[in-house]
Design an enzyme around this catalytic site. Structure first.
Site, short mmCIF file in Angstrom:
data_model
loop_
_atom_site.label_atom_id
_atom_site.label_comp_id
_atom_site.label_asym_id
_atom_site.label_seq_id
_atom_site.Cartn_x
_atom_site.Cartn_y
_atom_site.Cartn_z
N CYS A 102 -32.23 -31.96 -58.66
CA CYS A 102 -30.77 -31.96 -58.70
C CYS A 102 -30.22 -30.58 -59.04
O CYS A 102 -29.08 -30.25 -58.69
CB CYS A 102 -30.26 -32.98 -59.71
SG CYS A 102 -30.93 -32.79 -61.37
N VAL A 151 -25.05 -43.52 -55.03
CA VAL A 151 -25.42 -44.66 -55.87
C VAL A 151 -24.73 -44.55 -57.23
O VAL A 151 -24.30 -45.56 -57.81
CB VAL A 151 -26.95 -44.74 -56.04
CG1 VAL A 151 -27.34 -45.84 -57.01
CG2 VAL A 151 -27.61 -44.99 -54.68
N GLU A 188 -26.29 -38.55 -64.37
CA GLU A 188 -26.61 -37.21 -63.86
C GLU A 188 -26.92 -37.35 -62.38
O GLU A 188 -27.94 -37.92 -62.00
CB GLU A 188 -27.80 -36.58 -64.58
CG GLU A 188 -27.97 -35.13 -64.15
CD GLU A 188 -29.24 -34.49 -64.66
OE1 GLU A 188 -30.14 -34.25 -63.84
OE2 GLU A 188 -29.31 -34.25 -65.88
#
Length: 504
Positions: free
Chosen positions: A300, A248, A266
């Site tokens: 992440c 995305v 990020e």
């Protein structure tokens, strides 16, 4: 002093519809569209949520643009006091029903609930302290009778897109620095966690943030591509920030590139931990387990690759497997003391297990893990640890975003660094060695936005300039003065002495 309970979200509100928040009031979408939000552990619908349309985003962006005219002129003290009050309010939520909301909406364990609430309060306080550090410069001029000033000014309307995996903390991060700099925000939360993310809106509103400064527009997954392309390209949106997956992120970056718009992205990670021959193995095991399995690996910064010096590989694996096998994994709704609960959707669990199965079928060795998905909604997947993974396997280069670790061995420092840098992701890493100078040398050579020595990959504090160095981890920085630089512009103002003559 903590805020009073009058700021608490009303008890029993989980089944109430979630509305949009535009110009200081909650409302339905312009066309009445809604979508359902499910409890990921049970699969049952919790509530319906208004689904913002392009028309709703048009209104919200215009409202934010108007609010910017006054908000950008407020004093530093006024902005600071709002954020300090919001921090107290956020901390008070730990005793209300917000912990249960996190548990129900994103399968948050007790540890992850505390992280979301307390870290967000800390982020608000740290951000409040930045407001008087938004400084400019005075530059000497060659031209006689001239003074050159460079100010940092807010840019205007910021589009913030925040994820579900740390729904309160990452939502606060997406909006706090833009707001403290004098910008206004249009916020698009994840479609799987709008109520959790609305907690941030409620805290700031209760703290006195003026109407229009923060607008909250959840959108169904079906509508998201259309409304996000529209919002990213809108001429009054002058900055975009997004935290989420690299697929995305690349789309958003492409849209922004068509209108030369600056982004902070990020994105994904596949963080390596390098464990050298002189490392404290017990410390390294603790850090790897924490970094890989917190929030079931749905971070992440999660540790996905563990690079072991061949001389200590056997001892490390023995202690790692013992540690992991002692963890409690299961349904947090039935047992609140579990360390690892379910993933966010059944599809997520299936995708992670498919990566594991493909690797095993290709010759990788599964050291632990039963390759089973359990739970009432098939979202619970226990830890899986692999070795013998080869570069051609998907799990070697794709972010798993689940409770999975890949172990490999190296003989030299150079080999370890090359292996760490072989990924397209570049968000964070860790190095374990008792020789600090050696660790520093290696840390400088590992391609990552942050490299931690003798600590886990999952580590960030509000002042740290968190972000990747390109590739699948994105670019730009959240946190501290680096964040201020992202959400302000340098404005040149020159003062010429009256009566000066200018010649060709």
């Amino acid at each position: 002093m903590a805020a009073t309970s009058t700021h608490q979200i009303p008890e029993g509100s989980f089944s109430e519809p979630q509305l949009l928040y535009i110009d200081g009031r909650y409302q339905g979408s312009s066309d009445g569209a809604t979508f359902s939000v499910q409890n990921p552990m049970t699969g049952r619908t919790m509530y319906s949520c208004a689904s913002a349309s392009v028309d709703d985003y048009t209104i919200a962006i215009d409202v934010a643009h108007k609010a910017y005219q006054s908000w950008s002129k407020t004093s530093p003290t006024a902005r600071r006091l709002i954020f300090l009050k919001a921090a107290d309010i956020m901390e008070s939520y730990v005793n209300g029903d917000v912990p249960e909301l996190l548990s129900q909406e994103v399968s948050a364990t007790k540890h992850w609930i505390k992280v979301n609430i307390h870290a967000t309060a800390g982020l608000f306080r740290e951000t409040a302290g930045l407001v008087t550090h938004i400084k400019g410069e005075i530059i000497p001029a060659d031209r006689p009778g001239t003074t050159i000033l460079i100010e940092r000014q807010a840019v205007g309307v910021v589009l913030a897109i925040s994820p579900w995996n740390a729904p309160i903390n990452l939502t606060a991060r997406a909006i706090a620095c833009p707001l403290i700099c004098g910008n206004t925000v249009v916020l698009k939360p994840s479609e799987v966690s709008p109520k959790c993310q609305d907690v941030v809106v409620k805290a700031l509103t209760a703290a006195g943030l003026p109407p229009g400064c923060l607008n909250f527009l959840p959108t169904s997954s079906e509508r998201t591509p259309e409304v996000m392309e529209y919002a990213v390209k809108h001429p009054r949106v002058l900055r975009v920030n997004f935290t989420g997956g690299d697929r995305v992120g690349r789309i958003i970056a492409g849209w922004a590139a068509t209108c030369l718009k600056q982004c902070v992205l990020e994105l994904g990670g596949k963080a390596p931990v390098l464990v050298f021959d002189d490392a404290n193995i017990d410390d390294a095991v603790e850090a790897v387990v924490f970094g890989a399995l917190s929030n079931a690996g749905q971070i992440c910064m999660s540790t996905e690759r563990v690079l072991l010096h061949r001389s200590i590989s056997g001892a490390f694996k023995e202690k790692l497997l013992r540690k992991v096998e002692g963890l409690k994994c299961g349904n947090h709704l039935e047992d609140p003391d579990v360390s690892i609960s379910g993933l966010i959707t059944p599809a997520s669990a299936t995708r992670v297990l498919d990566l594991v199965n493909a690797a095993v079928n290709g010759g990788a060795l599964l050291l632990t893990g039963d390759k089973k998905i359990t739970g009432p909604n098939k979202t619970i997947l226990g830890p899986h640890i692999l070795e013998g993974v080869t570069p051609d396997m998907d799990i070697a280069h794709k972010e798993s975003f689940g409770p999975v670790m890949i172990l490999s061995e190296f003989d030299t420092d150079e080999e370890a660094i090359a292996s760490a840098n072989s990924s397209d992701f570049s968000l964070c890493a860790s190095v374990f060695s008792r020789d600090v100078m050696r660790a520093m040398d290696v840390a400088r050579q590992v391609r990552a936005g942050g490299c931690h020595i003798n600590g886990p990959t999952v580590y960030v504090e509000a002042p740290l300039p968190n972000g990747g160095t390109g590739g699948g981890s994105g670019y730009g920085r959240f946190g501290g003065m680096a964040g201020v630089e992202e959400f302000t512009e340098r404005k040149i103002i020159t003062l010429a002495k009256p009566g000066m003559k200018f010649h060709f």
